[in-house]
Scaffold this motif. Structure first.
Motif, PDB file in Angstrom:
ATOM      1  N   ASP A  40     -16.812   3.268 -37.537  1.00  0.00           N
ATOM      2  CA  ASP A  40     -18.268   3.348 -37.384  1.00  0.00           C
ATOM      3  C   ASP A  40     -18.810   4.419 -38.303  1.00  0.00           C
ATOM      4  N   TYR A  41     -20.054   4.235 -38.742  1.00  0.00           N
ATOM      5  CA  TYR A  41     -20.674   5.237 -39.593  1.00  0.00           C
ATOM      6  C   TYR A  41     -22.181   5.258 -39.391  1.00  0.00           C
ATOM      7  N   ALA A  42     -22.762   6.398 -39.713  1.00  0.00           N
ATOM      8  CA  ALA A  42     -24.211   6.578 -39.748  1.00  0.00           C
ATOM      9  C   ALA A  42     -24.540   7.177 -41.101  1.00  0.00           C
ATOM     10  N   THR A  43     -25.652   6.751 -41.678  1.00  0.00           N
ATOM     11  CA  THR A  43     -25.995   7.198 -43.012  1.00  0.00           C
ATOM     12  C   THR A  43     -27.484   7.505 -43.122  1.00  0.00           C
ATOM     13  N   ALA A  44     -27.801   8.435 -43.970  1.00  0.00           N
ATOM     14  CA  ALA A  44     -29.183   8.777 -44.301  1.00  0.00           C
ATOM     15  C   ALA A  44     -29.228   9.029 -45.800  1.00  0.00           C
ATOM     16  N   ILE A  66     -37.167   7.202 -47.827  1.00  0.00           N
ATOM     17  CA  ILE A  66     -35.938   7.543 -47.114  1.00  0.00           C
ATOM     18  C   ILE A  66     -35.382   6.275 -46.467  1.00  0.00           C
ATOM     19  N   ASP A  67     -34.070   6.303 -46.173  1.00  0.00           N
ATOM     20  CA  ASP A  67     -33.458   5.185 -45.470  1.00  0.00           C
ATOM     21  C   ASP A  67     -32.416   5.689 -44.484  1.00  0.00           C
ATOM     22  N   LEU A  68     -32.166   4.879 -43.466  1.00  0.00           N
ATOM     23  CA  LEU A  68     -31.173   5.166 -42.435  1.00  0.00           C
ATOM     24  C   LEU A  68     -30.385   3.894 -42.159  1.00  0.00           C
ATOM     25  N   ALA A  69     -29.137   4.055 -41.772  1.00  0.00           N
ATOM     26  CA  ALA A  69     -28.328   2.890 -41.408  1.00  0.00           C
ATOM     27  C   ALA A  69     -27.273   3.303 -40.396  1.00  0.00           C
ATOM     28  N   TYR A  70     -26.872   2.326 -39.602  1.00  0.00           N
ATOM     29  CA  TYR A  70     -25.744   2.505 -38.689  1.00  0.00           C
ATOM     30  C   TYR A  70     -24.921   1.227 -38.768  1.00  0.00           C
ATOM     31  N   GLY A  71     -23.607   1.364 -38.896  1.00  0.00           N
ATOM     32  CA  GLY A  71     -22.782   0.178 -39.008  1.00  0.00           C
ATOM     33  C   GLY A  71     -21.315   0.453 -38.806  1.00  0.00           C
ATOM     34  N   PHE A  72     -20.504  -0.523 -39.207  1.00  0.00           N
ATOM     35  CA  PHE A  72     -19.061  -0.368 -39.126  1.00  0.00           C
ATOM     36  C   PHE A  72     -18.411  -1.060 -40.319  1.00  0.00           C
TER      37      PHE A  72
END
Length: 158
Positions: free
Chosen positions: A26-30, A46-52
């Motif tokens: 799993d990861y979170a990104t900004a 800006i951007d945000l993401a959450y995924g695997f």
């Protein structure tokens, strides 16, 4: 026939043992993004993401698949845009355990206020993984019928 059966059994056991070492990461990104419109005007945001991502961390080369929820906001003067997308991704993770390169691509589906409706697009990029948790990801997002958006994302892997 016996040789073929023996080869297929050995191959199946090898694949099962290799697959057993795969796991979801799993990861979170900004990050920061830069969008270009049809008139070649630049819009930062800006951007945000959450995924695997699912791959074998200990292998030198591993096929990877995953998905992420991705959102962005471009708060520029005279132009404000937001979007949220689901992005299934595939790629190949290459490198030793401490440093990996991950070229990846994906199909985007979601909603953008720029277009004002449900739309699709593509995501292409390359990530550089450092150690167990840190990643820098360079991506290009394209909403079909619109201009490119590029991003530099700083990712924390769990």
């Amino acid at each position: 026939m016996k040789k073929l059966l023996l080869i297929l059994t050995a191959l199946a056991l090898f694949c099962i043992s290799a697959d057993a070492q795969r796991r979801n990461i799993d990861y979170a990104t900004a990050g920061v993004i830069l969008s270009v419109d049809d008139a070649a005007k630049l819009y930062p945001g800006i951007d945000l993401a959450y995924g695997f991502r699912n791959y074998n961390r200990s292998a030198f080369v591993s096929f990877a698949y995953g998905a992420e929820a991705y959102g962005y906001w471009l708060p520029s003067a005279g132009f404000s845009s937001m979007g949220i997308y689901g992005i299934p991704q595939i790629g190949v993770v290459i490198g030793p355990t401490n440093f990996k390169v991950y070229p990846h691509t994906g199909f985007m589906a979601g909603f953008s206020t720029t277009v004002g409706r449900f739309n699709t697009g593509s995501s292409n990029g390359v990530a550089f993984e450092f150690g167990k948790n840190a990643t820098v990801d360079f991506c290009a997002y394209y909403i079909f019928g619109r201009a490119w958006t590029t991003a530099v994302n700083f990712t924390w892997r769990f």
